[in-house]
Design a protein around this motif. Structure first.
Motif, PDB file in Angstrom:
ATOM      1  N   LEU A 155      49.872  29.452  84.086  1.00  0.00           N
ATOM      2  CA  LEU A 155      49.272  30.501  82.569  1.00  0.00           C
ATOM      3  C   LEU A 155      50.518  29.923  81.612  1.00  0.00           C
ATOM      4  CD1 LEU A 155      47.610  33.597  83.238  1.00  0.00           C
ATOM      5  CD2 LEU A 155      46.531  31.821  83.928  1.00  0.00           C
ATOM      6  N   GLU A 176      58.646  38.866  80.050  1.00  0.00           N
ATOM      7  CA  GLU A 176      59.888  39.383  79.932  1.00  0.00           C
ATOM      8  C   GLU A 176      59.901  39.738  81.459  1.00  0.00           C
ATOM      9  OE1 GLU A 176      58.743  40.398  77.505  1.00  0.00           O
ATOM     10  OE2 GLU A 176      59.542  38.588  75.913  1.00  0.00           O
ATOM     11  N   ALA A 207      56.024  42.277  70.847  1.00  0.00           N
ATOM     12  CA  ALA A 207      55.412  42.459  68.873  1.00  0.00           C
ATOM     13  C   ALA A 207      56.127  41.833  67.774  1.00  0.00           C
ATOM     14  CB  ALA A 207      54.234  43.814  69.033  1.00  0.00           C
ATOM     15  N   THR A 225      47.158  34.333  76.366  1.00  0.00           N
ATOM     16  CA  THR A 225      46.246  35.095  76.854  1.00  0.00           C
ATOM     17  C   THR A 225      47.433  36.378  77.798  1.00  0.00           C
ATOM     18  OG1 THR A 225      46.518  32.556  78.724  1.00  0.00           O
ATOM     19  CG2 THR A 225      46.018  34.096  79.722  1.00  0.00           C
ATOM     20  N   GLU A 248      42.778  33.621  75.674  1.00  0.00           N
ATOM     21  CA  GLU A 248      42.197  33.447  77.009  1.00  0.00           C
ATOM     22  C   GLU A 248      42.124  34.398  77.181  1.00  0.00           C
ATOM     23  OE1 GLU A 248      40.739  31.297  79.070  1.00  0.00           O
ATOM     24  OE2 GLU A 248      40.234  29.668  77.760  1.00  0.00           O
TER      25      GLU A 248
HETATM   26  P1  NAD Z   1      49.647  44.433  77.584  1.00  0.00           P
HETATM   27  O1  NAD Z   1      47.953  44.249  76.760  1.00  0.00           O
HETATM   28  O2  NAD Z   1      50.765  45.408  77.214  1.00  0.00           O
HETATM   29  O3  NAD Z   1      50.617  42.614  77.954  1.00  0.00           O
HETATM   30  C1  NAD Z   1      49.613  41.998  77.794  1.00  0.00           C
HETATM   31  C2  NAD Z   1      50.324  40.534  78.023  1.00  0.00           C
HETATM   32  O4  NAD Z   1      50.835  40.067  76.489  1.00  0.00           O
HETATM   33  C3  NAD Z   1      51.755  40.541  78.962  1.00  0.00           C
HETATM   34  O5  NAD Z   1      52.131  39.514  78.904  1.00  0.00           O
HETATM   35  C4  NAD Z   1      53.016  40.777  77.708  1.00  0.00           C
HETATM   36  O6  NAD Z   1      54.259  40.678  77.557  1.00  0.00           O
HETATM   37  C5  NAD Z   1      52.200  40.387  75.813  1.00  0.00           C
HETATM   38  N1  NAD Z   1      52.580  41.486  74.881  1.00  0.00           N
HETATM   39  C6  NAD Z   1      52.122  42.474  74.468  1.00  0.00           C
HETATM   40  N2  NAD Z   1      51.824  42.506  73.532  1.00  0.00           N
HETATM   41  C7  NAD Z   1      51.866  42.018  72.918  1.00  0.00           C
HETATM   42  C8  NAD Z   1      52.484  41.268  71.434  1.00  0.00           C
HETATM   43  N3  NAD Z   1      52.441  41.931  70.653  1.00  0.00           N
HETATM   44  N4  NAD Z   1      52.920  39.742  70.841  1.00  0.00           N
HETATM   45  C9  NAD Z   1      52.672  38.691  71.884  1.00  0.00           C
HETATM   46  N5  NAD Z   1      52.290  39.327  73.474  1.00  0.00           N
HETATM   47  C10 NAD Z   1      52.020  40.718  73.523  1.00  0.00           C
HETATM   48  O7  NAD Z   1      49.246  44.689  79.088  1.00  0.00           O
HETATM   49  P2  NAD Z   1      50.205  44.979  80.133  1.00  0.00           P
HETATM   50  O8  NAD Z   1      50.069  46.112  81.077  1.00  0.00           O
HETATM   51  O9  NAD Z   1      50.994  43.509  80.317  1.00  0.00           O
HETATM   52  O10 NAD Z   1      49.309  43.545  80.952  1.00  0.00           O
HETATM   53  C11 NAD Z   1      47.094  44.680  81.628  1.00  0.00           C
HETATM   54  C12 NAD Z   1      46.305  43.941  80.757  1.00  0.00           C
HETATM   55  O11 NAD Z   1      46.740  43.285  80.449  1.00  0.00           O
HETATM   56  C13 NAD Z   1      45.063  43.718  81.989  1.00  0.00           C
HETATM   57  O12 NAD Z   1      44.457  44.449  81.534  1.00  0.00           O
HETATM   58  C14 NAD Z   1      44.751  42.065  80.954  1.00  0.00           C
HETATM   59  O13 NAD Z   1      43.481  42.927  80.845  1.00  0.00           O
HETATM   60  C15 NAD Z   1      45.663  41.821  80.528  1.00  0.00           C
HETATM   61  N6  NAD Z   1      46.093  40.802  81.170  1.00  0.00           N
HETATM   62  C16 NAD Z   1      45.238  39.177  81.005  1.00  0.00           C
HETATM   63  C17 NAD Z   1      45.896  38.398  81.767  1.00  0.00           C
HETATM   64  C18 NAD Z   1      44.527  36.788  81.814  1.00  0.00           C
HETATM   65  O14 NAD Z   1      44.889  36.398  82.416  1.00  0.00           O
HETATM   66  N7  NAD Z   1      43.591  36.851  81.199  1.00  0.00           N
HETATM   67  C19 NAD Z   1      46.732  38.381  81.792  1.00  0.00           C
HETATM   68  C20 NAD Z   1      47.744  38.960  82.116  1.00  0.00           C
HETATM   69  C21 NAD Z   1      47.726  40.693  81.536  1.00  0.00           C
END
Ligand code: NAD
Length: 474
Positions: A155, A176, A207, A225, A248
């Protein structure tokens, strides 16, 4: 134990915050290393380097950029065994799949390199003989990319391939939880000849890093993503700074299995797709709608097949499904299954964690799931399949389209009229007809509705990273 450091200007650096975060092997729960957190001074340095990198890389001709990106693909393929092992160790997926992901990442770099060679300006004939118009193509600038942990290398590779192919420099903040994969990808790019200033990798509190980079004047483009809630936050921050974004985001894919199909064969096929990467794929099939006459046979076979899946440590060659990537996911999946169970759903298999070491969760099949269960509204992102029955196509379609997700849908029928009717009606960016495709570099992938905007890949892979200049000569 590995120390994962920032990579700025080709040099590994410890973050100025002095904070380190543990990195875990999701199969054993053991700490395998630690990742450094950047301070704002590190981020300033990364942006200053990226501006220099932009000046240098954008002057490399598209032909030579293409050669360098294609060389990086060769390097990734040469290193795939080692990189695949690192990926499995930090993410958990079976080694075979991890090596496949490195190969897919190489494909993205190769495709980006090929498309780089097709960058061109457009000349138009003006409305009078003295006027010649040129629409020039320029790299958009420095890109800030935020990438997730489920396919930590592939990705990110999509974003590097598009951005670098277009002549941009890029700063990536990977998850991370999976730092090795993007570091491995970027080392391959450096070894292939990308200027060190053009590619940076930073880690920190997500964040804090994103809210520092997004509004910074050095950054011209945001790409993310991940989940819809985080995507909305980042898009809002980018909007306030008038920066273009590519998003994405998540999906909650309906899978429609019609009565004219062979339910056993489709169940066999779908079990493999559903539990791939332990269900942690944005395109995963997640809401199964099976037509009444074949429902019982389909469910029986699906459960039998799901029970055959060998769950274990990804480094074991016998393993078909690894652990969930992090403890947060384990908690989220347990919560969704408990909620469904408490509301009256039947758990036909699975429904619990396996053992108490690592993040293993059993492949789970739910039936009789009431409409108000959270799992029918929230993306599960894990190894759980709710199977619903339908007999009225219109009611089913209303439910299938009834969420704000619009990433993908899958339709199984050989009835040509039904294929046409349903494929026209499904509100998604990716549709499999008798298929559950994976994302290939040559295809643009993007979501409808809240699943995001913009696309990645395809012939337009460079477009999100380019801007035009209309030049009128007289
Ligand atoms: P999350 O929403 O906390 O984080 C998702 C991703 O975003 C992680 O890689 C995290 O490091 C990053 N992230 C979080 N907050 C951020 C910010 N403020 N700024 C920049 N990056 C940030 O959720 P999670 O527990 O890590 O993952 C679960 C959910 O994330 C899943 O339910 C799924 O919907 C989604 N997800 C989607 C994809 C995808 O391919 N579209 C990939 C990974 C996770």
């Amino acid at each position: 134990m590995t120390d994962f450091k920032l990579l700025i200007d080709g040099e590994e650096k410890t973050g100025s915050t002095g904070v380190w975060e543990d990195v875990f092997d999701p199969a054993s729960g053991q700490v395998i290393g630690r990742v450094t957190h950047a301070g704002t001074d590190d981020l300033d340095r990364a942006m200053e380097a990226a501006l220099r990198g932009l000046a240098e890389w954008s002057r490399v001709t598209p032909w030579d950029r293409g050669a360098i990106l294609k060389a990086s693909a060769d390097i990734l393929r040469q290193r795939k065994e080692v990189l695949g092992r690192e990926l499995t160790r930090e993410q958990g997926k079976p080694l075979r799949d991890a090596i496949g992901e490195v190969d897919r990442s190489a494909d993205f770099m190769e495709w980006g390199g090929e498309q780089a060679r097709r960058v061109c300006d457009q000349a138009l004939i003006g409305r009078d003989r003295n006027n010649r118009i040129v629409v020039e193509t320029h790299p958009i600038g420095v890109v800030a990319a935020f990438t997730p942990w489920n396919f930590p290398m592939a990705l990110a590779a999509k974003k590097f391939a598009g951005a670098l192919g277009a002549g941009c420099s890029i700063i990536c903040k990977p998850s991370e939880e999976t730092p090795a994969s993007v570091l491995g990808l970027v080392r391959a790019l450096l070894d292939a000849g990308v200027p060190p200033a053009a590619v940076g990798v930073v880690f920190g509190v997500p964040a804090e890093v994103s809210s520092y980079l997004i509004p910074a004047r050095q950054i011209s483009k945001i790409t993310f993503t991940g989940s819809i809630p985080v995507g909305k936050m980042l898009a809002a921050e980018a909007g306030r700074a008038m920066k273009p974004v590519t998003m994405e985001l998540g999906g909650h894919a309906p899978v429609i299995v019609c009565k004219d199909t062979d339910p056993a064969a489709i169940a066999d096929f779908l079990v493999a797709k559903k539990f791939a990467n332990a269900g942690q794929i944005c395109l995963s099939p997640t809401r199964f709608f099976v037509e009444e006459p074949i429902y019982e046979t389909f469910v029986e076979r699906f459960v039998a097949c799901a029970e055959q899946i060998r769950v274990g440590d990804g480094t074991n060659p016998e393993t078909q499904m690894g652990p969930l990537a992090n403890a947060r996911r384990l908690e989220a999946i347990s919560g969704l299954v408990e909620d469904a169970r408490n509301r009256g759903a039947k758990v036909l298999t699975g429904g619990q964690r396996i053992g108490n070491i690592g993040n293993f969760y059993a492949p789970t099949v739910l039936t009789e799931v009431p409409a108000d269960a959270r799992i029918l509204k929230e993306e599960p992102f894990g190894p759980v399949a709710p199977i619903l029955r339908f007999d009225d196509e219109e009611d089913m379609l209303r439910e299938a389209n009834g969420l704000e997700y619009g990433l993908s849908a899958y339709l199984f029928t050989n009835d040509a009229r039904r294929q046409r009717r349903l494929s026209d009606a499904l509100q998604v960016g990716t549709l499999g007809i008798n298929d559950v495709p994976t994302h290939l570099p040559e295809v643009p992938l993007g979501g409808w509705k809240e699943s995001g905007y913009g696309t990645e890949g395809g012939q337009s892979i460079l477009d999100p990273y380019q801007k035009t200049k209309f030049v009128s000569h007289r």
